[in-house]
Design an enzyme around this catalytic site. Structure first.
Site, mmCIF file in Angstrom:
data_model
loop_
_atom_site.group_PDB
_atom_site.id
_atom_site.type_symbol
_atom_site.label_atom_id
_atom_site.label_comp_id
_atom_site.label_asym_id
_atom_site.label_seq_id
_atom_site.Cartn_x
_atom_site.Cartn_y
_atom_site.Cartn_z
ATOM 1 N N HIS A 1 1.003 8.911 5.717
ATOM 2 C CA HIS A 1 1.452 8.000 4.663
ATOM 3 C C HIS A 1 1.558 6.567 5.186
ATOM 4 O O HIS A 1 1.061 5.625 4.557
ATOM 5 C CB HIS A 1 2.811 8.462 4.124
ATOM 6 C CG HIS A 1 3.445 7.516 3.167
ATOM 7 N ND1 HIS A 1 3.205 7.564 1.814
ATOM 8 C CD2 HIS A 1 4.296 6.476 3.366
ATOM 9 C CE1 HIS A 1 3.892 6.590 1.222
ATOM 10 N NE2 HIS A 1 4.567 5.928 2.142
ATOM 11 N N GLU A 2 2.192 6.396 6.347
ATOM 12 C CA GLU A 2 2.393 5.046 6.878
ATOM 13 C C GLU A 2 1.072 4.388 7.292
ATOM 14 O O GLU A 2 0.854 3.205 7.053
ATOM 15 C CB GLU A 2 3.366 5.090 8.065
ATOM 16 C CG GLU A 2 4.769 5.555 7.708
ATOM 17 C CD GLU A 2 5.414 4.716 6.614
ATOM 18 O OE1 GLU A 2 5.068 3.525 6.472
ATOM 19 O OE2 GLU A 2 6.256 5.260 5.881
ATOM 20 N N GLU B 1 3.138 2.780 -2.908
ATOM 21 C CA GLU B 1 3.674 4.018 -2.339
ATOM 22 C C GLU B 1 2.867 5.228 -2.806
ATOM 23 O O GLU B 1 2.540 6.113 -2.010
ATOM 24 C CB GLU B 1 5.145 4.179 -2.734
ATOM 25 C CG GLU B 1 6.092 3.241 -2.013
ATOM 26 C CD GLU B 1 6.082 3.443 -0.509
ATOM 27 O OE1 GLU B 1 6.099 4.602 -0.055
ATOM 28 O OE2 GLU B 1 6.038 2.441 0.220
ATOM 29 N N HIS C 1 -0.740 2.903 4.333
ATOM 30 C CA HIS C 1 -0.314 1.566 3.925
ATOM 31 C C HIS C 1 -1.154 0.504 4.638
ATOM 32 O O HIS C 1 -1.587 -0.483 4.029
ATOM 33 C CB HIS C 1 1.166 1.350 4.272
ATOM 34 C CG HIS C 1 2.118 1.888 3.255
ATOM 35 N ND1 HIS C 1 2.038 1.600 1.917
ATOM 36 C CD2 HIS C 1 3.203 2.703 3.396
ATOM 37 C CE1 HIS C 1 3.018 2.196 1.266
ATOM 38 N NE2 HIS C 1 3.733 2.882 2.147
#
Length: 270
Positions: A135-136, A198, A139
């Protein structure tokens, strides 16, 4: 005249500052190139590491590094599949576990990742950690940092345009318009923009963890544990930068089949 000039400038800036992101295929507002952003990002990362306790030589530190390498390899394989390998040429991947009780992790532009030790009891295993790190990293791959910086700059330009448009009105009227713009642009634009980021990072992250050889179904278990830890309470979704726990989990469940399908096409890392 001044009002029309600023309005025209606003339109030109908006039209000329869109760039297509290779991993999403979307045109996004972006005033900042990676060549401008990465040096500052790397400097901030190094500064952070000097000011915080980095954990090394432990099983947890090794696990962070192992998962980090797999997510990195997955990102490289996915971009190659998309014909965009050159996009990662300036990335300088690094993965550190930091002694901090906060339940958090982050990735700076350019692939600089930090996992706080406080999140490990929630991740529990490699698959949970892959959910977080995927997920990070997403980004960073989707240029969300640059997009948010650009959106904030555009918000300032909009405020200047509003100031010019109301310059002939009373001070009380100007204040009313300024407050309405501030609340409206934050709740109506900036917060949904962040929630969109997100959700996009969740989608890409599921694909990365699947390509890296992890089961994306495990992401549901991780986010359920996160929800349980927070007690299911928090800021109302429309006032938050993140989707609600229920919204996020429902979205992830709907995205898992696509992530698995893409991983099969790209090839799962063994």
């Amino acid at each position: 005249m001044k009002k029309h000039l600023i309005s025209g400038l606003f339109t030109v800036v908006l039209v000329c500052s869109c760039a297509t992101n290779p991993i999403t295929g979307k045109q996004n507002l972006n005033f900042v190139s990676n060549s401008e952003l990465f040096p500052s990002s790397f400097q901030q990362y190094n500064q952070f590491l000097t000011e915080n306790k980095v954990i090394t030589g432990t099983a947890d530190a090794k696990r962070v590094e192992t998962v980090g390498f797999k997510i990195k390899a997955a990102a490289e394989k996915y971009l190659a599949y998309l014909g965009q390998s050159q996009y990662l040429k300036d990335y300088r991947w690094e993965y550190k576990l930091v002694d901090n009780k906060e339940v958090n992790a982050w990735c700076l532009p350019g692939g600089k990742i930090v996992v706080y030790s406080g999140i490990l009891p929630v991740t529990q295993n490699e698959s949970g950690l892959a959910t977080v790190m995927g997920h990070e990293v997403s980004h960073a791959l989707a240029n969300h940092g640059a997009q948010r910086m650009s959106a904030a700059q555009l918000q300032q330009i909009g405020g200047a345009a509003l100031g010019a448009a109301t310059s002939g009105k009373s001070e009380a009227t100007q204040q009313i318009f300024a407050q309405a713009y501030g609340i409206g642009s934050e709740v109506g634009v900036m917060l949904p923009f962040s929630r969109s980021n997100e959700s996009e990072a969740d989608k890409i992250g599921l694909t990365l963890m699947a390509i890296a050889g992890y089961n994306p179904d495990d992401a549901v278990a991780f986010w359920s544990r996160m929800s349980a830890k927070s007690g299911g309470s928090g800021t109302p979704e429309f006032m938050s930068t993140h989707p609600s726990d229920a919204t996020r989990i429902a979205n992830i469940k709907s995205l898992i089949p696509e992530a698995k399908s893409i991983a099969l096409k790209v090839g799962v890392i063994k």
